[in-house]
Scaffold this motif. Structure first.
Motif, PDB file in Angstrom:
ATOM      1  N   GLY A  17       0.811  -1.209   0.000  1.00 13.78           N
ATOM      2  CA  GLY A  17       0.000   0.000   0.000  1.00 13.78           C
ATOM      3  C   GLY A  17       0.845   1.260   0.000  1.00 13.78           C
ATOM      4  O   GLY A  17       0.509   2.250  -0.663  1.00 13.78           O
ATOM      5  N   SER A  18       1.958   1.244   0.720  1.00 19.20           N
ATOM      6  CA  SER A  18       2.860   2.398   0.741  1.00 19.20           C
ATOM      7  C   SER A  18       3.483   2.625  -0.634  1.00 19.20           C
ATOM      8  O   SER A  18       3.638   3.778  -1.070  1.00 19.20           O
ATOM      9  CB  SER A  18       3.954   2.187   1.789  1.00 19.20           C
ATOM     10  N   LEU A  19       3.829   1.545  -1.317  1.00 18.82           N
ATOM     11  CA  LEU A  19       4.382   1.668  -2.671  1.00 18.82           C
ATOM     12  C   LEU A  19       3.339   2.244  -3.624  1.00 18.82           C
ATOM     13  O   LEU A  19       3.636   3.135  -4.427  1.00 18.82           O
ATOM     14  CB  LEU A  19       4.866   0.300  -3.165  1.00 18.82           C
ATOM     15  N   TYR A  20       2.118   1.727  -3.548  1.00 16.45           N
ATOM     16  CA  TYR A  20       1.042   2.277  -4.376  1.00 16.45           C
ATOM     17  C   TYR A  20       0.850   3.762  -4.087  1.00 16.45           C
ATOM     18  O   TYR A  20       0.635   4.567  -4.993  1.00 16.45           O
ATOM     19  CB  TYR A  20      -0.263   1.531  -4.113  1.00 16.45           C
ATOM     20  N   ALA A  21       0.913   4.124  -2.817  1.00 19.30           N
ATOM     21  CA  ALA A  21       0.691   5.512  -2.427  1.00 19.30           C
ATOM     22  C   ALA A  21       1.761   6.434  -3.011  1.00 19.30           C
ATOM     23  O   ALA A  21       1.453   7.523  -3.517  1.00 19.30           O
ATOM     24  CB  ALA A  21       0.662   5.626  -0.901  1.00 19.30           C
ATOM     25  N   LEU A  22       3.029   6.022  -2.940  1.00 19.29           N
ATOM     26  CA  LEU A  22       4.114   6.839  -3.473  1.00 19.29           C
ATOM     27  C   LEU A  22       3.923   7.135  -4.955  1.00 19.29           C
ATOM     28  O   LEU A  22       4.155   8.256  -5.423  1.00 19.29           O
ATOM     29  CB  LEU A  22       5.463   6.125  -3.268  1.00 19.29           C
ATOM     30  N   ILE A  23       3.482   6.124  -5.702  1.00 19.09           N
ATOM     31  CA  ILE A  23       3.309   6.297  -7.145  1.00 19.09           C
ATOM     32  C   ILE A  23       2.008   7.032  -7.450  1.00 19.09           C
ATOM     33  O   ILE A  23       1.948   7.861  -8.365  1.00 19.09           O
ATOM     34  CB  ILE A  23       3.349   4.930  -7.846  1.00 19.09           C
ATOM     35  N   ALA A  24       0.967   6.757  -6.670  1.00 18.35           N
ATOM     36  CA  ALA A  24      -0.335   7.391  -6.905  1.00 18.35           C
ATOM     37  C   ALA A  24      -0.282   8.893  -6.698  1.00 18.35           C
ATOM     38  O   ALA A  24      -1.043   9.639  -7.328  1.00 18.35           O
ATOM     39  CB  ALA A  24      -1.388   6.771  -5.988  1.00 18.35           C
ATOM     40  N   VAL A  25       0.608   9.367  -5.829  1.00 13.86           N
ATOM     41  CA  VAL A  25       0.712  10.805  -5.589  1.00 13.86           C
ATOM     42  C   VAL A  25       1.074  11.546  -6.875  1.00 13.86           C
ATOM     43  O   VAL A  25       0.613  12.665  -7.113  1.00 13.86           O
ATOM     44  CB  VAL A  25       1.738  11.085  -4.470  1.00 13.86           C
ATOM     45  N   GLY A  26       1.896  10.915  -7.730  1.00 15.79           N
ATOM     46  CA  GLY A  26       2.237  11.536  -9.006  1.00 15.79           C
ATOM     47  C   GLY A  26       1.015  11.760  -9.872  1.00 15.79           C
ATOM     48  O   GLY A  26       0.850  12.824 -10.494  1.00 15.79           O
ATOM     49  N   TYR A  27       0.140  10.756  -9.930  1.00 16.38           N
ATOM     50  CA  TYR A  27      -1.117  10.915 -10.680  1.00 16.38           C
ATOM     51  C   TYR A  27      -1.949  12.057 -10.119  1.00 16.38           C
ATOM     52  O   TYR A  27      -2.470  12.904 -10.846  1.00 16.38           O
ATOM     53  CB  TYR A  27      -1.948   9.633 -10.586  1.00 16.38           C
ATOM     54  N   THR A  28      -2.096  12.064  -8.805  1.00 18.78           N
ATOM     55  CA  THR A  28      -3.030  12.997  -8.183  1.00 18.78           C
ATOM     56  C   THR A  28      -2.513  14.426  -8.233  1.00 18.78           C
ATOM     57  O   THR A  28      -3.297  15.372  -8.349  1.00 18.78           O
ATOM     58  CB  THR A  28      -3.335  12.552  -6.738  1.00 18.78           C
ATOM     59  N   MET A  29      -1.185  14.631  -8.181  1.00 19.37           N
ATOM     60  CA  MET A  29      -0.629  15.978  -8.274  1.00 19.37           C
ATOM     61  C   MET A  29      -0.862  16.570  -9.658  1.00 19.37           C
ATOM     62  O   MET A  29      -1.276  17.730  -9.797  1.00 19.37           O
ATOM     63  CB  MET A  29       0.865  15.962  -7.947  1.00 19.37           C
ATOM     64  N   GLY A 222       5.777  -1.382 -15.802  1.00 17.11           N
ATOM     65  CA  GLY A 222       5.046  -0.267 -15.239  1.00 17.11           C
ATOM     66  C   GLY A 222       3.569  -0.246 -15.570  1.00 17.11           C
ATOM     67  O   GLY A 222       2.829   0.579 -15.017  1.00 17.11           O
ATOM     68  N   VAL A 223       3.128  -1.142 -16.453  1.00 19.68           N
ATOM     69  CA  VAL A 223       1.734  -1.084 -16.916  1.00 19.68           C
ATOM     70  C   VAL A 223       0.755  -1.364 -15.775  1.00 19.68           C
ATOM     71  O   VAL A 223      -0.119  -0.543 -15.467  1.00 19.68           O
ATOM     72  CB  VAL A 223       1.507  -2.066 -18.081  1.00 19.68           C
ATOM     73  N   MET A 224       0.881  -2.532 -15.148  1.00 19.95           N
ATOM     74  CA  MET A 224      -0.073  -2.892 -14.107  1.00 19.95           C
ATOM     75  C   MET A 224       0.083  -2.038 -12.842  1.00 19.95           C
ATOM     76  O   MET A 224      -0.915  -1.554 -12.298  1.00 19.95           O
ATOM     77  CB  MET A 224       0.031  -4.380 -13.775  1.00 19.95           C
ATOM     78  N   PRO A 225       1.317  -1.799 -12.342  1.00 15.90           N
ATOM     79  CA  PRO A 225       1.433  -0.884 -11.196  1.00 15.90           C
ATOM     80  C   PRO A 225       0.878   0.505 -11.502  1.00 15.90           C
ATOM     81  O   PRO A 225       0.259   1.131 -10.651  1.00 15.90           O
ATOM     82  CB  PRO A 225       2.941  -0.830 -10.932  1.00 15.90           C
ATOM     83  N   GLY A 226       1.103   0.976 -12.746  1.00 13.62           N
ATOM     84  CA  GLY A 226       0.578   2.285 -13.117  1.00 13.62           C
ATOM     85  C   GLY A 226      -0.932   2.332 -13.060  1.00 13.62           C
ATOM     86  O   GLY A 226      -1.526   3.285 -12.540  1.00 13.62           O
ATOM     87  N   LEU A 227      -1.576   1.291 -13.582  1.00 15.64           N
ATOM     88  CA  LEU A 227      -3.039   1.237 -13.550  1.00 15.64           C
ATOM     89  C   LEU A 227      -3.558   1.130 -12.114  1.00 15.64           C
ATOM     90  O   LEU A 227      -4.539   1.780 -11.739  1.00 15.64           O
ATOM     91  CB  LEU A 227      -3.536   0.050 -14.375  1.00 15.64           C
ATOM     92  N   LYS A 228      -2.894   0.300 -11.310  1.00 20.42           N
ATOM     93  CA  LYS A 228      -3.348   0.133  -9.927  1.00 20.42           C
ATOM     94  C   LYS A 228      -3.161   1.413  -9.112  1.00 20.42           C
ATOM     95  O   LYS A 228      -3.998   1.740  -8.267  1.00 20.42           O
ATOM     96  CB  LYS A 228      -2.607  -1.030  -9.273  1.00 20.42           C
ATOM     97  N   CYS A 229      -2.089   2.136  -9.385  1.00 23.99           N
ATOM     98  CA  CYS A 229      -1.882   3.381  -8.649  1.00 23.99           C
ATOM     99  C   CYS A 229      -2.865   4.455  -9.098  1.00 23.99           C
ATOM    100  O   CYS A 229      -3.281   5.302  -8.292  1.00 23.99           O
ATOM    101  CB  CYS A 229      -0.442   3.855  -8.828  1.00 23.99           C
ATOM    102  N   PHE A 230      -3.251   4.414 -10.363  1.00 21.42           N
ATOM    103  CA  PHE A 230      -4.329   5.291 -10.828  1.00 21.42           C
ATOM    104  C   PHE A 230      -5.632   4.942 -10.099  1.00 21.42           C
ATOM    105  O   PHE A 230      -6.363   5.828  -9.642  1.00 21.42           O
ATOM    106  CB  PHE A 230      -4.500   5.139 -12.334  1.00 21.42           C
ATOM    107  N   ILE A 231      -5.905   3.644  -9.972  1.00 21.99           N
ATOM    108  CA  ILE A 231      -7.097   3.201  -9.242  1.00 21.99           C
ATOM    109  C   ILE A 231      -7.023   3.660  -7.783  1.00 21.99           C
ATOM    110  O   ILE A 231      -8.020   4.131  -7.211  1.00 21.99           O
ATOM    111  CB  ILE A 231      -7.238   1.669  -9.325  1.00 21.99           C
ATOM    112  N   ALA A 232      -5.837   3.543  -7.175  1.00 27.67           N
ATOM    113  CA  ALA A 232      -5.670   3.985  -5.783  1.00 27.67           C
ATOM    114  C   ALA A 232      -5.971   5.472  -5.646  1.00 27.67           C
ATOM    115  O   ALA A 232      -6.621   5.901  -4.688  1.00 27.67           O
ATOM    116  CB  ALA A 232      -4.249   3.682  -5.308  1.00 27.67           C
TER     117      ALA A 232
END
Length: 297
Positions: A17-29, A222-232
């Motif tokens: 979850g912490s890894l997803y969060a670190l990457i998801a912040v890039g999407y959300t910013m 990066g495809v699946m982690p990218g999609l999951k972090c977008f979902i997060a």
């Protein structure tokens, strides 16, 4: 279900979850500033993995210099992509920018395949975090203990920048009203470039730790982690940094617990993330702590 098994998977879930969060912040910013989903973010994550591999395994950089090298280079790549692919289309219809983002994603994937070949490479354990440590009767990978700490440090620095600095004030102004911020004399290009740089730099931090947990580098990693972090990010409320962190934790914990305690559903781990996305969009489209916004015309 034993207490030891639960604690072990809880630690793993928090780490993922912490890894997803670190990457998801890039999407959300990026979305918070431009109302743009940067679908190339997962592939920037992938390029950061290759930067790490070559910096450590090929050029034999010391670990501390390798980490700085990867973060700076990845941040520069994010800013370069913004300058070349997004800035010229800033006043174009949203559909054009979306197509450009998808095009950049395909470009990075194929460029990595051409330059580095499609053969997976082993991620180097240059921080010594792939080994396990025993806490009583529970065995936990060292990286699972480090990732939450890194997330807390990175989020503390990011929130300080956003809430206490002139750059952060400019970011908040641009996110509220792009046109008014431009009229007030804010350097829009600088703010947006910095947003891409910070988001990409956080993805680089994430990939260094991701590689310790999933030690394989490939052009499509990066495809699946990218999609999951977008979902997060969507789960928590895209455009909201705290929401991205919350969404990352929720997705990571649910995924790990699903695999651990409902083993017949293991093959549906990735599908479950998309099911969760659909449910969130149906029940609360703005995310758990997102704010309702209106599209300007």
């Amino acid at each position: 279900m034993t207490l030891e098994l639960f604690l072990q998977n809880l630690a793993n879930g928090i780490a993922v979850g912490s890894l997803y969060a670190l990457i998801a912040v890039g999407y959300t910013m990026v979305y918070g500033i431009l109302r743009l989903i940067n679908f190339a973010h997962g592939d920037i994550f992938m390029m950061a993995a290759y930067f790490t591999f070559f910096g450590v395994a090929v050029f034999h950089l010391p670990w501390y210099f390798a980490c700085i090298f990867v973060v700076v280079l990845t941040a520069g790549l994010g800013m370069l992509i913004e300058r070349a692919a997004y800035r010229p289309l800033r006043d174009a219809p949203k559909d054009s920018v979306l197509v450009s983002a998808i095009g950049v994603s395909f470009l990075l994937e194929n460029l990595a395949t051409y330059l580095f070949s499609g053969k997976p490479k082993a991620f180097p354990d240059f921080l010594g975090l792939m080994s396990t440590v025993s806490l009583g009767t529970v065995s936990i990978q060292k990286v699972a203990l480090v990732v939450p700490v890194v997330l807390i440090v990175c989020m503390s620095i990011l929130l300080f920048v956003i809430n206490k600095t002139k750059l952060g004030m400019a970011m908040r102004a641009v996110s509220k009203d792009y046109e008014i911020a431009r009229v007030m004399g804010i350097n829009i290009n600088l703010v947006i470039a910095a947003t891409f740089g910070i988001g990409s730099g956080l993805a680089a931090v994430g990939v260094i730790l991701w590689g310790m947990k999933y030690p394989q580098v490939s052009p499509l990693m990066g495809v699946m982690p990218g999609l999951k972090c977008f979902i997060a990010a969507v789960i928590g409320g895209i455009g909201n940094i705290k929401g991205a962190v919350l969404g990352g934790f929720i997705l990571g914990l649910i995924e790990v617990m699903l695999v651990a305690f409902f083993q017949p559903l293991t093959g549906y781990r990735d599908a479950f993330a998309f099911i969760l996305l659909i449910l969130i969009l149906l029940v609360k489209p703005t995310g758990l702590i997102g704010e309702k916004t209106t599209e300007k015309v």
